[in-house]
Scaffold this motif. Structure first.
Motif, PDB file in Angstrom:
ATOM      1  N   PRO A  35       3.664   0.713  -4.026  1.00  0.00           N
ATOM      2  CA  PRO A  35       2.939  -0.207  -4.913  1.00  0.00           C
ATOM      3  C   PRO A  35       3.772  -0.814  -6.028  1.00  0.00           C
ATOM      4  O   PRO A  35       3.290  -1.683  -6.740  1.00  0.00           O
ATOM      5  CB  PRO A  35       1.814   0.665  -5.486  1.00  0.00           C
ATOM      6  N   ARG A  79     -11.193   2.363   0.330  1.00  0.00           N
ATOM      7  CA  ARG A  79      -9.984   2.895  -0.294  1.00  0.00           C
ATOM      8  C   ARG A  79      -9.591   4.218   0.352  1.00  0.00           C
ATOM      9  O   ARG A  79      -8.410   4.465   0.635  1.00  0.00           O
ATOM     10  CB  ARG A  79     -10.220   3.117  -1.794  1.00  0.00           C
ATOM     11  N   PHE A  97      -6.726  -7.998  -1.642  1.00  0.00           N
ATOM     12  CA  PHE A  97      -6.728  -6.653  -2.221  1.00  0.00           C
ATOM     13  C   PHE A  97      -7.891  -6.482  -3.191  1.00  0.00           C
ATOM     14  O   PHE A  97      -8.530  -5.426  -3.236  1.00  0.00           O
ATOM     15  CB  PHE A  97      -5.401  -6.362  -2.923  1.00  0.00           C
ATOM     16  N   LYS A 130      -3.493   0.585  -8.015  1.00  0.00           N
ATOM     17  CA  LYS A 130      -4.425   1.270  -7.130  1.00  0.00           C
ATOM     18  C   LYS A 130      -5.306   2.233  -7.923  1.00  0.00           C
ATOM     19  O   LYS A 130      -5.118   2.451  -9.114  1.00  0.00           O
ATOM     20  CB  LYS A 130      -3.660   2.030  -6.048  1.00  0.00           C
ATOM     21  N   LEU A 142       0.833  -1.198   0.000  1.00  0.00           N
ATOM     22  CA  LEU A 142       0.000   0.000   0.000  1.00  0.00           C
ATOM     23  C   LEU A 142       0.871   1.253   0.000  1.00  0.00           C
ATOM     24  O   LEU A 142       0.554   2.243  -0.655  1.00  0.00           O
ATOM     25  CB  LEU A 142      -0.922  -0.015   1.220  1.00  0.00           C
ATOM     26  N   TYR A 187      -8.439  -3.533  -5.735  1.00  0.00           N
ATOM     27  CA  TYR A 187      -7.144  -3.303  -6.367  1.00  0.00           C
ATOM     28  C   TYR A 187      -6.626  -4.619  -6.968  1.00  0.00           C
ATOM     29  O   TYR A 187      -6.757  -5.675  -6.355  1.00  0.00           O
ATOM     30  CB  TYR A 187      -6.106  -2.814  -5.357  1.00  0.00           C
ATOM     31  N   GLU A 220      -6.061   4.917   2.248  1.00  0.00           N
ATOM     32  CA  GLU A 220      -5.075   5.753   1.574  1.00  0.00           C
ATOM     33  C   GLU A 220      -4.845   7.098   2.246  1.00  0.00           C
ATOM     34  O   GLU A 220      -3.778   7.692   2.092  1.00  0.00           O
ATOM     35  CB  GLU A 220      -5.503   6.003   0.116  1.00  0.00           C
TER      36      GLU A 220
END
Length: 400
Positions: free
Chosen positions: A22, A217, A47, A66, A19, A53, A221
């Motif tokens: 990537p 997500r 994922f 991503k 994460l 993802y 993130e």
């Protein structure tokens, strides 16, 4: 039982690494890549299910594809921590377009020729070797690709010497397949950049299942997700599904969840108290010192409001205490402030209704009374740190 715990810990550590980074290459991250390859089946499935993802794992690299970053995402950074300039970023894109056509054993001369041709085709007046400034921007892009494992220097320091002009060329090894996979969303027909970006990102899907994935997500993130920043539909989904999202992300990443009236943050178990803002390097250390100083003097109001004004004098005093003396002090100041804004801890003036800097609610965790808050489960209240308002389970009013 101990073996199961260790296995889960390895998988979650691999997921967190992907994460954050990537693109993993055998050249740049051999241990991390070996860990990802050992748990590739689990990682690929999780994922895809939790975040939507796609993960591609090959013998010499792994690529987590991503979603497109948010509109205000910071640009890629150099090894020093400074962001790539717009010109270097352009060279990064042009070089990725050119590399698949280069030989595996290549050099800056061949890559520059192909970048020059790609720029002309795109209608750009970019020549990597036209003058010193162009060469430096081009070399910054090459070094960035080397950090991804897309390129490798045959001789250590060759690109730095090339950028400085003390070496006419640098020999490189190129991985065309890694270059092709570096782009999460390859270019396709679109009327303009805005349409292209929107085609890769939908922050507010109409379908509830897609909306939950988009919400997970966002939580994974972003350092902090504030409720008031979300579209109305996503704010409702966060109220209804935040504990389910926390459980899914916790199983994938081994993270904990902080839930407040103002929003939600995921805390990853990386062995640092500074979970939202890792204090690595001069920039990280200065950012930690600054936010700790500000949180000790300016406390967000004890309401669901998310911000408190930072007097200019207080900001300048804390910056003076946090930043080391030196020729790069001004640049470091800008990077530190940008880093705190990106972490959801500080908000910059906008020249409109907001004239001054504001300290956001999540910064309270760095104050003298700020305590780490653990996810105690949906049936137990989550205590609020000093100055951040009432605890909340589901909505802005504090109700569950």
């Amino acid at each position: 039982m101990i073996d199961d715990i260790a296995l889960t810990g390895e998988r979650q550590a691999a997921a967190r690494r992907l994460l954050r980074t990537p693109v993993l290459s055998a050249r740049t991250h051999p241990r991390d890549l070996a860990l990802v390859r050992a748990h590739s089946d689990w990682l690929v499935q999780r994922f895809r299910r939790v975040l939507g993802y796609e993960l591609v794992v090959e013998a010499d690299h792994a690529r987590l594809v991503k979603a497109a970053p948010p509109q205000d995402a910071p640009p890629p950074r150099r090894a020093s921590g400074a962001p790539l300039t717009p010109r270097a970023y352009t060279y990064l894109a042009l070089t990725l377009a050119a590399l698949p056509e280069c030989a595996a054993s290549t050099g800056t001369g061949e890559v520059a020729d192909r970048v020059r041709a790609a720029a002309a085709e795109a209608g750009l007046a970019h020549d990597p070797e036209a003058r010193a400034a162009e060469r430096r921007a081009f070399a910054a892009a090459l070094r960035h690709l080397a950090s991804w494992g897309v390129l490798a220097e045959r001789e250590e320091g060759a690109l730095a010497d090339y950028a400085a002009g003390s070496r006419p060329a640098a020999a490189l090894d190129a991985d065309a397949e890694a270059a092709r996979r570096a782009l999460a969303h390859p270019p396709h027909s679109a009327s303009g950049p805005e349409e292209f970006l929107e085609s890769a990102r939908d922050p507010d899907p109409a379908a509830d299942a897609d909306g939950e994935v988009a919400l997970r997500r966002l939580l994974a993130e972003q350092a902090v997700v504030y409720r008031e920043d979300l579209p109305e539909r996503q704010r409702g989904r966060l109220a209804r599904h935040q504990w389910r999202a926390a459980a899914e992300l916790g199983a994938l990443l081994g993270c904990e969840t902080e839930v407040r009236a103002e929003g939600v943050a995921l805390i990853t178990p990386d062995g640092r108290d500074e979970a939202l803002l890792p204090g690595e390097g001069a920039e990280g250390r200065a950012a930690l010192l600054l936010v700790r100083g500000l949180a000790g003097r300016v406390r967000p109001p004890a309401t669901p409001a998310r911000a408190a004004e930072v007097p200019e004098a207080v900001l300048e005093e804390e910056l003076a205490a946090a930043l080391p003396d030196g020729p790069g002090r001004r640049d470091l100041r800008a990077r530190v402030l940008r880093r705190l804004c990106g972490a959801g801890l500080l908000r910059a003036p906008d020249g409109g209704g907001r004239q001054g800097w504001e300290l956001l609610a999540a910064a309270a965790r760095y104050g003298p009374q700020g305590a780490r808050i653990r996810d105690n489960g949906p049936d137990r209240p989550v205590p609020a740190a000093a100055g951040t308002g009432a605890p909340s389970g589901t909505d802005e009013s504090g109700g569950r």
